[in-house]
Design an enzyme around this catalytic site. Structure first.
Site, PDB file in Angstrom:
ATOM      1  N   ASP A 110      31.270  55.168  13.728  1.00 48.70           N
ATOM      2  CA  ASP A 110      32.577  55.025  14.362  1.00 48.70           C
ATOM      3  C   ASP A 110      32.655  55.915  15.598  1.00 48.70           C
ATOM      4  O   ASP A 110      32.434  57.120  15.516  1.00 48.70           O
ATOM      5  CB  ASP A 110      33.689  55.445  13.380  1.00 48.70           C
ATOM      6  CG  ASP A 110      35.064  55.268  14.001  1.00 48.70           C
ATOM      7  OD1 ASP A 110      35.543  54.121  14.030  1.00 48.70           O
ATOM      8  OD2 ASP A 110      35.636  56.268  14.503  1.00 48.70           O
ATOM      9  N   HIS A 136      42.984  51.426  20.026  1.00 49.28           N
ATOM     10  CA  HIS A 136      42.948  52.780  19.456  1.00 49.28           C
ATOM     11  C   HIS A 136      44.281  53.220  18.842  1.00 49.28           C
ATOM     12  O   HIS A 136      44.314  53.880  17.816  1.00 49.28           O
ATOM     13  CB  HIS A 136      42.509  53.776  20.541  1.00 49.28           C
ATOM     14  CG  HIS A 136      41.917  55.039  20.009  1.00 49.28           C
ATOM     15  ND1 HIS A 136      40.823  55.658  20.552  1.00 49.28           N
ATOM     16  CD2 HIS A 136      42.265  55.818  18.959  1.00 49.28           C
ATOM     17  CE1 HIS A 136      40.526  56.746  19.868  1.00 49.28           C
ATOM     18  NE2 HIS A 136      41.386  56.868  18.891  1.00 49.28           N
TER      19      HIS A 136
END
Ligand code: NAP
Length: 353
Positions: A67, A134
């Site tokens: 990630d 995000h």
């Protein structure tokens, strides 16, 4: 077969657990059949200097899910490390599940392609497996500054963003083959629903803060009903987030001080199983069918954090761990930790879930 599984296990989470149990596979399965390894390697605050060693330790330990985010500034270091692995023939691209995120200054639809192409270039990849928005609130794009602020240090909000229009640009990235899946991060249920209802390609995954003190039961159930899988960030309650945010001038005093690694209930359960507190905390989340992405720069801890498939938390352990949930008062990444963050109209954490 899939019909049988659906009728026996009507929710995503149960289907996920079915696949894990039946095949011993440590993946969660998206609605479209894509598989994401349930333990991933978090990289926020992983410095360029330590990246080679960290990625080597992670891949050698068996992590296949990494990630990152444009905002972390470490995609190029990750890309270099991955290239070494590909060049040596030890791994192929399709062995890995790579996640990155659209930066907050990229929330106008015509910027999505630009930022994803930049991420791909830095990562030295042709595609990512999952591209996330995000967070739901966006900032004005001013050059290369990813956190633009005014003279008083307040974030410069872009209040014109429209999640539905932005999602169409995300879908176009799937069409173009730059990402195989798209998803959301830090969105609340109302925002998720709005995107979901307009989506041609529904979100595959939601990445949110989730740990033993903030178990996000309502939001997980909401995602479950929509067949959206969940990934837990800060699964160890992000012990170093306060020093990371302090220089940004926000209100770090408002961040709850949490120590799940030394929580007596957790320590006791860890002793019972001969495991560490971190392993118990991660296992507790994974047993719910939720992905975890613990970050570490320490090779021993990197290895430890994926060694969670050789034990099982029993009903009594789970009951005690479930009871540690304190709800949103234990949310870490919220409020004014970036000056003015909670003033954006799409700030997501003012609502119950
Ligand atoms: P975290 O994974 O909960 O905690 C990481 C911290 O715990 C590091 O300081 C690490 O120190 C320590 N640690 C790791 N394993 C340990 C162990 N076994 N025993 C004791 N300490 C241990 O927090 P996070 O990094 O904030 O979150 C994880 C990942 O989620 C991030 O790296 C990032 O990829 C993602 N994330 C996403 C968002 C978002 O908005 N979408 C926000 C935050 C984070 P050492 O390095 O010294 O081991």
């Amino acid at each position: 077969m899939s019909h049988l599984i659906s009728s026996l296990f009507p929710t995503t989470r149960n289907k996920t657990l079915f696949f894990m149990m039946a095949a011993g596979v440590k993946n969660i399965v998206f609605k479209n059949g894509a598989k994401m390894p349930i333990v991933g390697f978090g990289t926020w605050q992983n410095s360029d200097e330590s990246m080679d060693e960290s990625i080597d330790a992670a891949l050698e330990a068996g992590y296949r899910h990494i990630d990152t985010a444009y905002l972390y500034g470490n995609e190029a270091a990750i890309g270099r490390a991955l290239k070494r692995w590909f060049d040596s023939g030890r791994l192929k691209r399709e062995d890995l599940f790579i996640v990155t995120k659209l930066p907050v200054v990229g929330y106008q639809p015509d910027r999505v392609e630009k930022y994803l192409k930049r991420s791909l270039k830095a990562l030295q990849l042709k595609y990512v497996d999952l591209y996330l928005i995000h967070q739901p609130w966006g900032l004005i794009e001013t050059g290369e500054n990813m956190l633009p602020m005014d003279e008083s240090g307040n974030l410069l909000h872009d209040t014109t963003i429209d999640h539905v229009a932005l999602w169409k640009a995300m879908e176009a990235q799937v069409d173009a083959g730059r990402t195989l899946n798209i998803g959301l991060s830090n969105f609340n249920s109302r925002q998720i629903k709005r995107v979901f209802q307009s989506a041609r390609i529904p979100p595959s995954n939601l990445q949110v803060e989730l740990h033993v003190y903030f178990q996000q039961r309502e939001l997980v159930a909401f995602c479950d009903a929509l067949d959206i899988t969940v990934c837990a960030y800060a699964p160890l309650a992000s012990p170093t987030m306060i020093p990371a945010f302090a220089p940004l001038g926000g209100d770090v005093d408002s961040i709850p001080r949490l120590s799940p690694l030394t929580e007596p209930v957790v320590v006791k359960i860890a002793e019972k199983h001969g495991k560490t507190s971190a392993q118990v905390l991660l296992r507790h989340i994974v047993q719910r069918g939720i992905s975890v992405i613990p970050k570490s720069s320490n090779p021993d801890r990197i290895r430890q954090n994926i060694q969670i498939f050789d034990f099982n938390l029993d009903d009594e352990d789970v009951k005690q761990l479930d009871a540690l949930d304190r709800g949103s008062q234990c949310r870490l990444f919220s409020g004014n930790i970036h000056k003015g963050m909670d003033k954006h109209p799409e700030y997501s954490f003012n609502e119950p879930y």
